[in-house]
Design an enzyme around this catalytic site. Structure first.
Site, PDB file in Angstrom:
ATOM      1  N   HIS A  55       0.853  -1.201   0.000  1.00 52.03           N
ATOM      2  CA  HIS A  55       0.000   0.000   0.000  1.00 52.03           C
ATOM      3  C   HIS A  55       0.880   1.240   0.000  1.00 52.03           C
ATOM      4  O   HIS A  55       2.087   1.160   0.215  1.00 52.03           O
ATOM      5  CB  HIS A  55      -0.992  -0.004   1.160  1.00 52.03           C
ATOM      6  CG  HIS A  55      -0.407   0.101   2.527  1.00 52.03           C
ATOM      7  ND1 HIS A  55       0.410  -0.863   3.070  1.00 52.03           N
ATOM      8  CD2 HIS A  55      -0.528   1.060   3.485  1.00 52.03           C
ATOM      9  CE1 HIS A  55       0.765  -0.507   4.290  1.00 52.03           C
ATOM     10  NE2 HIS A  55       0.227   0.659   4.566  1.00 52.03           N
ATOM     11  N   HIS A  57       1.316   3.962   1.831  1.00 56.02           N
ATOM     12  CA  HIS A  57       1.853   4.720   2.975  1.00 56.02           C
ATOM     13  C   HIS A  57       3.378   4.839   2.916  1.00 56.02           C
ATOM     14  O   HIS A  57       4.069   3.910   2.487  1.00 56.02           O
ATOM     15  CB  HIS A  57       1.426   4.069   4.298  1.00 56.02           C
ATOM     16  CG  HIS A  57       0.016   4.407   4.684  1.00 56.02           C
ATOM     17  ND1 HIS A  57      -0.695   3.699   5.630  1.00 56.02           N
ATOM     18  CD2 HIS A  57      -0.814   5.393   4.251  1.00 56.02           C
ATOM     19  CE1 HIS A  57      -1.904   4.237   5.760  1.00 56.02           C
ATOM     20  NE2 HIS A  57      -2.008   5.261   4.927  1.00 56.02           N
ATOM     21  N   ASP A  59       5.729   4.702   5.032  1.00 53.60           N
ATOM     22  CA  ASP A  59       6.594   3.714   5.689  1.00 53.60           C
ATOM     23  C   ASP A  59       6.609   2.370   4.946  1.00 53.60           C
ATOM     24  O   ASP A  59       7.197   1.397   5.431  1.00 53.60           O
ATOM     25  CB  ASP A  59       6.196   3.517   7.165  1.00 53.60           C
ATOM     26  CG  ASP A  59       4.784   2.999   7.332  1.00 53.60           C
ATOM     27  OD1 ASP A  59       3.862   3.542   6.699  1.00 53.60           O
ATOM     28  OD2 ASP A  59       4.593   2.037   8.109  1.00 53.60           O
ATOM     29  N   HIS A  60       5.984   2.339   3.763  1.00 57.03           N
ATOM     30  CA  HIS A  60       6.023   1.130   2.927  1.00 57.03           C
ATOM     31  C   HIS A  60       6.580   1.418   1.535  1.00 57.03           C
ATOM     32  O   HIS A  60       6.811   0.498   0.755  1.00 57.03           O
ATOM     33  CB  HIS A  60       4.626   0.503   2.828  1.00 57.03           C
ATOM     34  CG  HIS A  60       4.112   0.067   4.167  1.00 57.03           C
ATOM     35  ND1 HIS A  60       4.126  -1.239   4.589  1.00 57.03           N
ATOM     36  CD2 HIS A  60       3.636   0.796   5.218  1.00 57.03           C
ATOM     37  CE1 HIS A  60       3.650  -1.308   5.831  1.00 57.03           C
ATOM     38  NE2 HIS A  60       3.359  -0.080   6.241  1.00 57.03           N
ATOM     39  N   HIS A 113      -7.433  -0.680   5.628  1.00 54.63           N
ATOM     40  CA  HIS A 113      -6.413   0.226   6.178  1.00 54.63           C
ATOM     41  C   HIS A 113      -6.254   1.399   5.201  1.00 54.63           C
ATOM     42  O   HIS A 113      -6.310   2.556   5.590  1.00 54.63           O
ATOM     43  CB  HIS A 113      -5.124  -0.557   6.356  1.00 54.63           C
ATOM     44  CG  HIS A 113      -3.943   0.232   6.821  1.00 54.63           C
ATOM     45  ND1 HIS A 113      -3.851   0.753   8.080  1.00 54.63           N
ATOM     46  CD2 HIS A 113      -2.792   0.575   6.180  1.00 54.63           C
ATOM     47  CE1 HIS A 113      -2.691   1.398   8.195  1.00 54.63           C
ATOM     48  NE2 HIS A 113      -2.037   1.306   7.060  1.00 54.63           N
ATOM     49  N   ASP A 132      -0.367  -3.883   6.144  1.00 54.19           N
ATOM     50  CA  ASP A 132      -0.982  -3.422   7.393  1.00 54.19           C
ATOM     51  C   ASP A 132      -2.452  -3.844   7.482  1.00 54.19           C
ATOM     52  O   ASP A 132      -3.304  -3.090   7.940  1.00 54.19           O
ATOM     53  CB  ASP A 132      -0.868  -1.891   7.507  1.00 54.19           C
ATOM     54  CG  ASP A 132       0.567  -1.438   7.723  1.00 54.19           C
ATOM     55  OD1 ASP A 132       1.459  -2.294   7.891  1.00 54.19           O
ATOM     56  OD2 ASP A 132       0.803  -0.217   7.718  1.00 54.19           O
ATOM     57  N   HIS A 170       4.411  -4.648  10.559  1.00 55.84           N
ATOM     58  CA  HIS A 170       4.957  -4.038  11.780  1.00 55.84           C
ATOM     59  C   HIS A 170       5.047  -5.030  12.935  1.00 55.84           C
ATOM     60  O   HIS A 170       4.271  -5.976  13.010  1.00 55.84           O
ATOM     61  CB  HIS A 170       4.050  -2.891  12.263  1.00 55.84           C
ATOM     62  CG  HIS A 170       3.985  -1.731  11.324  1.00 55.84           C
ATOM     63  ND1 HIS A 170       4.777  -0.614  11.461  1.00 55.84           N
ATOM     64  CD2 HIS A 170       3.217  -1.507  10.230  1.00 55.84           C
ATOM     65  CE1 HIS A 170       4.495   0.250  10.496  1.00 55.84           C
ATOM     66  NE2 HIS A 170       3.541  -0.274   9.734  1.00 55.84           N
TER      67      HIS A 170
HETATM   68 FE    FE Z   1       2.676   0.725   8.012  1.00 53.70          FE
HETATM   69 ZN    ZN Z   2       0.069   1.676   6.484  1.00 50.43          ZN
END
Ligand code: FE
Ligand code: ZN
Length: 254
Positions: A55, A57, A59-60, A113, A132, A170
């Site tokens: 996805h 985001h 942090d990905h 998410h 996530d 995570h």
């Molecule tokens: Fe994440």
């Molecule tokens: Zn995420």
């Protein structure tokens, strides 16, 4: 058999490299940060051929551009979310199968998410990279999708074989475990699992991946149909989606 390398990225993200020793193909699942991914590739002597994005985001995907620049690897992601995935090249959608080295990978849409979130299921070795969506003892926050969408996504994942290994984005398991105990305190398998998680985390060891079969028996987000959970929530006989939604709301405020 595929080889999997797992390592910590940023503060609590997991980086994963999937390597096919026959063909040399190597995929990074998401790209939280190019630096630790490159370090792991160096350590193993692998060359990156793909990034499989779950996805959009940050942090990905933060490492997408740097990894593409360095390795000319193919960035794979959700067709419906292509506008938000940096450097995306191959667009895939729900139900699609593609080859990674000598292996089949199935794309499963798991919105909730985010909308357009996908999971990658390596069919032969039964590895599912779920971003996530489904966490060890938890599920992702509903930033864009509805509870109904997330429930549908989790239900899709539950159709995979019980001995599928679930790799989430995570290390959130310890706090998920504390919460799970408030929802189903008398689930003996959960109590035992929480003890194991506490022991692992006290040694700073990962609690991920986990077997889908174990998640089904212990993860409250996969168990809104269970009578004992409905009783704890004073929601006996309620619609499963409403019970799921209530569990998600309680976790948001936990
Ligand atoms: Fe994440
Ligand atoms: Zn995420």
């Amino acid at each position: 058999m595929l080889e999997i390398a797992q390592f910590v990225c940023l503060s609590d993200n997991y980086g994963y490299l999937v390597h096919d020793p026959e063909t040399g193909s190597t995929a990074s699942i998401d790209a939280p940060d190019a630096e630790p991914i490159n370090a792991e590739l160096d350590r193993r002597g692998w060359s990156l051929t793909h990034v499989l994005v779950t996805h959009h985001h940050f942090d990905h995907t933060a490492g997408n551009e740097a990894l593409k620049e360095k390795w000319s690897c193919e960035i794979v992601g959700s067709r419906s979310d292509r506008s938000r995935i940096p450097a995306i090249e191959k667009k895939v959608e729900h139900g699609e199968l593609f080859k990674f080295g000598g292996y089949d990978v199935e794309v499963i849409e798991v919105s909730g998410h985010t909308v357009g979130h996908i999971a990658y299921f390596f069919k032969e070795d039964k590895h599912a990279f779920v971003g996530d969506t489904l966490f060890a003892l938890g599920c992702g926050r509903l930033f864009e999708g509805s509870a109904e969408q997330m429930w549908q996504s989790l239900s899709r994942l539950c159709e995979l074989p019980d001995d599928t290994l679930i790799y989430c984005g995570h290390e959130y398991t310890e706090s998920n475990a504390t919460f799970a105990m408030t929802i189903e305190p008398e689930n003996e398998l959960l109590v035992k699992r929480v003890d194991e998680i506490t022991a692992l985390r006290s040694k700073n060891q990962p609690t991920v991946p986990s077997y889908l079969g174990l998640e089904k028996k212990t993860n409250p987000f996969l168990r809104p149909h269970v009578r004992e959970i409905q009783r704890v929530l004073s929601m006996e006989g309620c619609d499963v989606i409403d019970v799921f939604s209530e569990i998600r709301k309680r976790k948001d405020n936990f």
